[in-house]
Design a protein around this motif. Structure first.
Motif, PDB file in Angstrom:
ATOM      1  N   ALA A 415       0.827  -1.216   0.000  1.00 53.61           N
ATOM      2  CA  ALA A 415       0.000   0.000   0.000  1.00 53.61           C
ATOM      3  C   ALA A 415       0.857   1.260   0.000  1.00 53.61           C
ATOM      4  CB  ALA A 415      -0.937  -0.016   1.205  1.00 53.61           C
ATOM      5  N   TYR A 416       1.307   1.669  -1.187  1.00 55.43           N
ATOM      6  CA  TYR A 416       2.069   2.911  -1.362  1.00 55.43           C
ATOM      7  C   TYR A 416       1.457   3.700  -2.508  1.00 55.43           C
ATOM      8  CZ  TYR A 416       5.649   1.267   1.878  1.00 55.43           C
ATOM      9  OH  TYR A 416       6.302   0.851   3.007  1.00 55.43           O
ATOM     10  N   PRO A 417       1.704   5.012  -2.568  1.00 59.68           N
ATOM     11  CA  PRO A 417       0.995   5.846  -3.553  1.00 59.68           C
ATOM     12  C   PRO A 417       1.549   5.796  -4.971  1.00 59.68           C
ATOM     13  CG  PRO A 417       2.401   7.200  -2.146  1.00 59.68           C
ATOM     14  CD  PRO A 417       2.454   5.822  -1.577  1.00 59.68           C
ATOM     15  N   ASP A 418       2.650   5.113  -5.233  1.00 64.63           N
ATOM     16  CA  ASP A 418       3.169   5.072  -6.607  1.00 64.63           C
ATOM     17  C   ASP A 418       2.308   4.166  -7.470  1.00 64.63           C
ATOM     18  OD1 ASP A 418       4.855   2.244  -6.824  1.00 64.63           O
ATOM     19  OD2 ASP A 418       4.783   3.064  -4.795  1.00 64.63           O
ATOM     20  N   LEU A 419       2.415   4.349  -8.788  1.00 64.18           N
ATOM     21  CA  LEU A 419       1.525   3.662  -9.739  1.00 64.18           C
ATOM     22  C   LEU A 419       1.654   2.147  -9.643  1.00 64.18           C
ATOM     23  CD1 LEU A 419      -0.481   3.755 -12.073  1.00 64.18           C
ATOM     24  CD2 LEU A 419       1.473   3.951 -13.649  1.00 64.18           C
ATOM     25  N   GLN A 420       2.880   1.624  -9.599  1.00 66.01           N
ATOM     26  CA  GLN A 420       3.062   0.172  -9.544  1.00 66.01           C
ATOM     27  C   GLN A 420       2.413  -0.413  -8.297  1.00 66.01           C
ATOM     28  OE1 GLN A 420       7.139  -1.088  -9.789  1.00 66.01           O
ATOM     29  NE2 GLN A 420       6.662  -3.263  -9.705  1.00 66.01           N
ATOM     30  N   SER A 421       2.580   0.247  -7.163  1.00 65.63           N
ATOM     31  CA  SER A 421       1.983  -0.246  -5.920  1.00 65.63           C
ATOM     32  C   SER A 421       0.457  -0.186  -5.973  1.00 65.63           C
ATOM     33  CB  SER A 421       2.489   0.576  -4.733  1.00 65.63           C
ATOM     34  OG  SER A 421       3.893   0.442  -4.589  1.00 65.63           O
ATOM     35  N   ILE A 422      -0.070   0.872  -6.581  1.00 70.50           N
ATOM     36  CA  ILE A 422      -1.537   0.991  -6.695  1.00 70.50           C
ATOM     37  C   ILE A 422      -2.101  -0.139  -7.553  1.00 70.50           C
ATOM     38  CG2 ILE A 422      -3.399   2.418  -7.637  1.00 70.50           C
ATOM     39  CD1 ILE A 422      -1.747   4.878  -6.810  1.00 70.50           C
ATOM     40  N   GLU A 511      -2.348  -5.113  14.905  1.00 68.15           N
ATOM     41  CA  GLU A 511      -1.466  -3.954  15.055  1.00 68.15           C
ATOM     42  C   GLU A 511      -2.243  -2.648  15.040  1.00 68.15           C
ATOM     43  OE1 GLU A 511       1.511  -4.192  12.021  1.00 68.15           O
ATOM     44  OE2 GLU A 511       2.617  -5.792  13.049  1.00 68.15           O
ATOM     45  N   GLY A 512      -3.516  -2.715  15.316  1.00 67.98           N
ATOM     46  CA  GLY A 512      -4.339  -1.520  15.298  1.00 67.98           C
ATOM     47  C   GLY A 512      -4.926  -1.267  13.927  1.00 67.98           C
ATOM     48  N   PHE A 513      -5.826  -0.300  13.866  1.00 67.20           N
ATOM     49  CA  PHE A 513      -6.477   0.004  12.593  1.00 67.20           C
ATOM     50  C   PHE A 513      -5.505   0.768  11.696  1.00 67.20           C
ATOM     51  CE2 PHE A 513      -9.212   2.220   9.623  1.00 67.20           C
ATOM     52  CZ  PHE A 513     -10.151   1.249   9.312  1.00 67.20           C
ATOM     53  N   ASN A 514      -5.273   0.233  10.501  1.00 69.98           N
ATOM     54  CA  ASN A 514      -4.353   0.866   9.552  1.00 69.98           C
ATOM     55  C   ASN A 514      -4.860   0.617   8.136  1.00 69.98           C
ATOM     56  OD1 ASN A 514      -3.656  -1.845   9.040  1.00 69.98           O
ATOM     57  ND2 ASN A 514      -1.942  -1.755  10.493  1.00 69.98           N
ATOM     58  N   ILE A 515      -4.050   0.988   7.153  1.00 75.13           N
ATOM     59  CA  ILE A 515      -4.453   0.850   5.751  1.00 75.13           C
ATOM     60  C   ILE A 515      -4.706  -0.603   5.388  1.00 75.13           C
ATOM     61  CG2 ILE A 515      -2.056   0.736   4.978  1.00 75.13           C
ATOM     62  CD1 ILE A 515      -5.058   2.273   3.077  1.00 75.13           C
ATOM     63  N   ALA A 516      -3.922  -1.529   5.980  1.00 71.39           N
ATOM     64  CA  ALA A 516      -4.121  -2.948   5.684  1.00 71.39           C
ATOM     65  C   ALA A 516      -5.489  -3.422   6.154  1.00 71.39           C
ATOM     66  CB  ALA A 516      -3.011  -3.774   6.327  1.00 71.39           C
ATOM     67  N   VAL A 517      -5.905  -2.988   7.346  1.00 69.06           N
ATOM     68  CA  VAL A 517      -7.222  -3.369   7.870  1.00 69.06           C
ATOM     69  C   VAL A 517      -8.323  -2.793   6.987  1.00 69.06           C
ATOM     70  CG1 VAL A 517      -8.787  -3.174   9.829  1.00 69.06           C
ATOM     71  CG2 VAL A 517      -6.348  -3.563  10.218  1.00 69.06           C
ATOM     72  N   ALA A 518      -8.147  -1.554   6.538  1.00 74.23           N
ATOM     73  CA  ALA A 518      -9.146  -0.936   5.665  1.00 74.23           C
ATOM     74  C   ALA A 518      -9.282  -1.711   4.362  1.00 74.23           C
ATOM     75  CB  ALA A 518      -8.753   0.518   5.389  1.00 74.23           C
ATOM     76  N   LEU A 519      -8.141  -2.103   3.769  1.00 70.90           N
ATOM     77  CA  LEU A 519      -8.179  -2.887   2.529  1.00 70.90           C
ATOM     78  C   LEU A 519      -8.806  -4.257   2.779  1.00 70.90           C
ATOM     79  CD1 LEU A 519      -4.680  -1.985   1.032  1.00 70.90           C
ATOM     80  CD2 LEU A 519      -6.920  -1.223   0.217  1.00 70.90           C
ATOM     81  N   SER A 520      -8.568  -4.831   3.958  1.00 66.75           N
ATOM     82  CA  SER A 520      -9.195  -6.112   4.290  1.00 66.75           C
ATOM     83  C   SER A 520     -10.703  -5.988   4.365  1.00 66.75           C
ATOM     84  CB  SER A 520      -8.650  -6.634   5.624  1.00 66.75           C
ATOM     85  OG  SER A 520      -7.301  -6.990   5.514  1.00 66.75           O
ATOM     86  N   LEU A 521     -11.183  -4.905   4.948  1.00 71.23           N
ATOM     87  CA  LEU A 521     -12.635  -4.695   5.030  1.00 71.23           C
ATOM     88  C   LEU A 521     -13.235  -4.527   3.637  1.00 71.23           C
ATOM     89  CD1 LEU A 521     -12.826  -2.266   8.101  1.00 71.23           C
ATOM     90  CD2 LEU A 521     -13.404  -4.715   8.016  1.00 71.23           C
ATOM     91  N   VAL A 522     -12.533  -3.830   2.756  1.00 73.58           N
ATOM     92  CA  VAL A 522     -12.996  -3.706   1.366  1.00 73.58           C
ATOM     93  C   VAL A 522     -13.038  -5.072   0.700  1.00 73.58           C
ATOM     94  CG1 VAL A 522     -12.457  -2.728  -0.894  1.00 73.58           C
ATOM     95  CG2 VAL A 522     -12.163  -1.335   1.160  1.00 73.58           C
ATOM     96  N   THR A 523     -11.996  -5.854   0.931  1.00 67.71           N
ATOM     97  CA  THR A 523     -11.947  -7.211   0.351  1.00 67.71           C
ATOM     98  C   THR A 523     -13.119  -8.050   0.820  1.00 67.71           C
ATOM     99  OG1 THR A 523      -9.523  -7.124   0.268  1.00 67.71           O
ATOM    100  CG2 THR A 523     -10.553  -9.298   0.162  1.00 67.71           C
ATOM    101  N   ILE A 524     -13.389  -8.020   2.117  1.00 69.27           N
ATOM    102  CA  ILE A 524     -14.483  -8.815   2.679  1.00 69.27           C
ATOM    103  C   ILE A 524     -15.828  -8.340   2.122  1.00 69.27           C
ATOM    104  CG2 ILE A 524     -15.707  -9.372   4.801  1.00 69.27           C
ATOM    105  CD1 ILE A 524     -12.965  -9.193   6.229  1.00 69.27           C
TER     106      ILE A 524
END
Length: 804
Positions: A415-422, A511-524
């Motif tokens: 989860a980084y803002p560059d094009l390849q990561s997106i 590890e607390g609420f972070n970008i990974a948790v947000a993406l997991s909720l979107v996935t679910i």
């Protein structure tokens, strides 16, 4: 086998092959219960890699040693003159794969005993699956590239036998051949790449190559090496466009699908990429090709999984997607992302093997694995239903399972803002959502909802069928709950091996609420929506595929058909059915081979040398005159039989020359061969219907004569050219010096034939024997009597009546 001896390691390496040898006999004595005996082989391997003493006095066992960064090399000489050894290397990567192969293999052997109970060829199946287990174990432990390739190809061969186990079914045979062609073809590319690496670095050791990273990456050979290695890895791990063979391999019995296509064979390509990441990775080419092909495979596999209604095919296509995910993550060469890949590698092996076995158990007990015909089986199969749910929770990436850890860490790293990561993150979210839907479709729909009538009255399977799914699904839960321990014991050494440097790993379930948790909720959320609309989504995907109409699987059949057509056409061109034509082409090429080099390099002897016969004796000239008389007799012969007999005159003339120049043994051999040749040819010719005279036209005779003269002139020129150079006696001196001390023979010619050329001589004897048998068959061949037609019988009757 104490701590200073590697005997335990070699016994673990050989255990599957030993078990494979006794499997048919064990099945004959114990029936399907032989699975309990044969499962001791993978159990021993698991125990060895968990705690057996390694060859150091300070280590407590292999598992704690590897967890602390230990790396161990077991070397055996194989071809020391070429620097090739049967060398094996244990680090975090090899150790993790060895535990997965043997641990899951233990449950697969038991599962096969229950699933194929009563099958007449169960003993053969046990042998095949154990041979595959040993081959795969060799792949992940091999350090020498030649050793690696041998085991690599053994996995292709044994998987061919397993996929085609139901050999009476055409679909099984096709799937087995397809898998063999694709993976073996990739294996040849891999061999070329590994040999290029070995030739450039001067070593066959993968561990030594890893220390020469700048040398290899800066080489002009880096690009061909990388492309060849990727060819082997992509075909083995079913990357697009080579993904089609894996779903077709579902024609194999379910134990094969659960083993080969979840934790072992299809992971071989991923293993290779992870092993070579320190050597070939972290370049622009590596970080471009792997993520692109990995993401395409990931999305294609996940989409096609939702298209299926067969439980095994759904799981097969999610396996394709998972392999693409691992390849894409490995291609980034980023520590944070590869940490997620390492976790997903372990998680996928556990939940996918469990789900495959669940699908097989449903098919075994209910009589079908069609998702549209299943429902309400939970009451009849409660243990299997529980195992399926646990495995699906891990596959869906829900806490507290190890699949959740894998998804969180791959999201966190990407989860980084560059094009390849997106682009990578988008691909991961969409594909994980689709696999979420597919996983829960396999785990929930057969067991919950309205009870449907199935071909068989479903009930819970025996212990052999549910022991594996329950244990592996439970390990998925334990691996997540004990995240810190999983990170210390498994992921840290695994990640260190993939990156080629020691790293520290600290895993936490939350590890607390972070970008990974947000993406997991979107996935679910997306995955749940797809699950609820699965039938509608399946119809849309089917419509798109029907509109496209073509795919790599059909392309494979077209490619094979085209290859067969080309080969047939080429064969018809060069094999046109006339022996005279074959002889003409052969001797014309022989003449060209003699004459062209002599002309290019100016090695023709002078005419003056050829005409000088001042040193020849009268008897030598007499022998030459006899040979010329024989040639004239052959050319003027009235029929072929006379020509063959006359041809022997030249052979006898050559034998006389050998005798005159002091080679009586060669002379005697020539007399015998020439006599036998004439006799045998004469016998054969008398049995064959041949033209009594030469039926060739004048121009064809002239062409054949020109070719014959060219061959004679070319051979004569070559011999005279060789004789015009000073004699190099080093080879003769070598044989004279060593024949008696080494072979105890004073006849140098005999020693050369029997000892130095032993295999060559054996081959010649074999050729002569086969030729003699063929000639004997021709000599004894009698024309088959033909039954006279009714017209002939009537004519004979009229003739007899007229005579009377």
């Amino acid at each position: 086998m104490g701590p200073d001896s590697p005997a335990g390691f070699y016994l673990a390496l050989a255990a599957p092959f030993i078990a494979a040898a006794i499997a048919p006999f064990a099945h004959k004595w114990l029936g399907h219960r032989a699975a309990w005996l044969l499962a001791l082989a993978p159990a021993f391997i698991v125990l060895h890699f968990l705690g057996y003493m390694v060859p150091t006095e300070t280590a407590d066992g292999i598992l704690p040693s590897v967890a602390e960064g230990g790396r161990y090399l077991f070397a055996l000489p194989w071809v020391p003159s070429l620097g090739i050894g049967a060398d094996f290397y244990v680090d975090g990567l090899a150790h993790t794969f060895a535990l997965l192969i043997s641990g899951i293999g233990f449950f697969i052997v038991l599962y096969a005993g229950g699933y194929l109970k009563g099958h007449e060829h169960l003993g053969r199946f046990f042998s095949f699956i154990l041979l595959f287990m040993g081959s795969m174990l060799g792949v992940v432990l091999a350090d020498d590239v030649i050793t690696l390739f041998v085991y690599w190809e053994l996995t292709s061969i044994t998987s061919f036998l397993l996929i085609g186990f139901n050999h009476k079914a055409e679909r099984s045979r096709r799937a087995a051949i397809q898998a063999l062609i694709v993976t073996a073809g990739g294996g040849l590319a891999l061999l070329a790449g590994l040999l290029l690496m070995a030739a450039y670095t001067g070593t066959f050791s993968l561990s030594e190559m890893a220390t020469m990273t700048p040398l290899i990456k800066g080489s002009v050979l880096y690009v061909p090496i990388l492309l060849l290695v990727l060819g082997g890895a992509f075909t083995k791990s079913a990357q697009f466009p080579f993904h089609f063979w894996l779903p077709n391999a579902m024609e194999a019995p379910t134990p094969v699908s659960a083993y080969l296509h979840s934790a072992t064979m299809v992971k071989a390509g991923v293993y290779l990429l992870m092993r070579l990441n320190p050597t070939l990775g972290d370049t622009v080419l590596w970080s471009t090709i792997l993520p692109i092909f990995g993401c395409v495979t990931l999305l294609v596999g996940a989409l096609l999984a939702l298209r299926q209604t067969d439980l095994k095919l759904m799981l097969a296509y999610t396996t394709v997607a998972s392999l693409g995910l691992l390849v894409a993550l490995t291609g980034t060469s980023d520590e944070a992302i590869i940490k997620g890949a390492a976790l997903y590698l372990v998680a996928h092996a556990l939940f996918k093997a469990a789900l495959f076995m669940v699908a097989g158990t449903i098919d075994h007990e209910a009589g079908t694995r069609d998702l549209t015909k299943l429902g309400g089986l939970r009451a009849a199969m409660p243990i299997t239903a529980a195992a399926a749910l646990l495995a699906a929770l891990s596959m869906g990436g829900l806490p507290p399972f190890i699949g959740f850890l894998a998804k969180e860490y791959m999201y966190k790293g990407a989860a980084y803002p560059d094009l390849q990561s997106i682009l990578l993150t988008t691909s991961l979210v969409l594909s994980n959502a689709m696999m979420f839907a597919a996983g829960f479709a396999v785990a929930l729909r057969p067991f919950y909802g309205e009870k449907k009538e199935t071909p068989k009255s479903a009930h819970e399977g025996p212990l052999m069928l549910w022991a594996g799914p329950v244990t592996l699904a439970t390990l998925s839960l334990i691996g997540g709950v004990l995240a810190a321990t999983t990170g210390d014991i498994i992921i840290q050494p695994l990640l260190s091996a993939i990156l080629g440097e020691d790293v520290s790993v600290h895993l936490h379930l939350w590890e607390g609420f972070n970008i990974a948790v947000a993406l997991s909720l979107v996935t679910i959320a997306i995955g749940t929506t797809l699950y609820l609309l699965l039938d509608r989504v399946r119809g849309v995907i089917a419509g798109v595929l029907d509109f496209i109409g073509w795919g790599p699987d059909k392309g494979f059949d077209q490619a094979l058909a085209g290859l067969v057509s080309i080969c047939y056409g080429l064969t018809r061109r060069i094999q046109f059915g006339r022996m005279e034509g074959y002889m003409t082409i052969t001797f014309a090429l022989v003449a060209v081979t003699f004459i062209v080099p002599l002309t290019i390099y100016g090695e023709w002897p002078s005419l003056a040398e050829l005409a000088d016969i001042s040193d020849a004796t009268f008897y030598e000239l007499a022998v030459v005159f006899i040979a010329l008389v024989g040639i004239a007799a052959v050319l003027t012969a009235s029929n072929r039989l006379t020509a063959i007999v006359s041809l022997g005159i030249q052979g006898f003339a050559v034998a006389l020359i050998f005798m005159l120049f002091g080679a009586p043994d060669l002379s005697f051999t020539q007399f015998m061969v020439e006599t036998l040749s004439v006799v045998i040819l004469a016998l054969v010719m008398t049995r064959m219907a041949l033209f009594k005279r030469d039926h060739r036209s004048f121009w064809q005779s002239m062409m054949d004569g020109a070719i014959a003269i060219a061959c004679g002139v070319g051979l004569t020129g070559l011999l005279l050219s060789v004789l015009s150079h000073p004699f190099d006696g080093r080879l003769s001196e070598f044989f004279a010096e060593h024949s008696y001390p080494i072979a105890q023979g004073r006849n140098i010619v005999n020693v050369i034939i029997v000892d130095y050329r032993g295999l060559d001589t054996l081959g010649e004897i074999g050729v002569v024997l086969i030729a003699g048998l063929a000639i004997l068959a021709l000599v004894r061949l009698k024309p088959k009597p033909t039954k006279p037609s009714k017209a002939d019988e009537a004519a004979q009757q009229v003739t007899r009546e007229a005579a009377e």
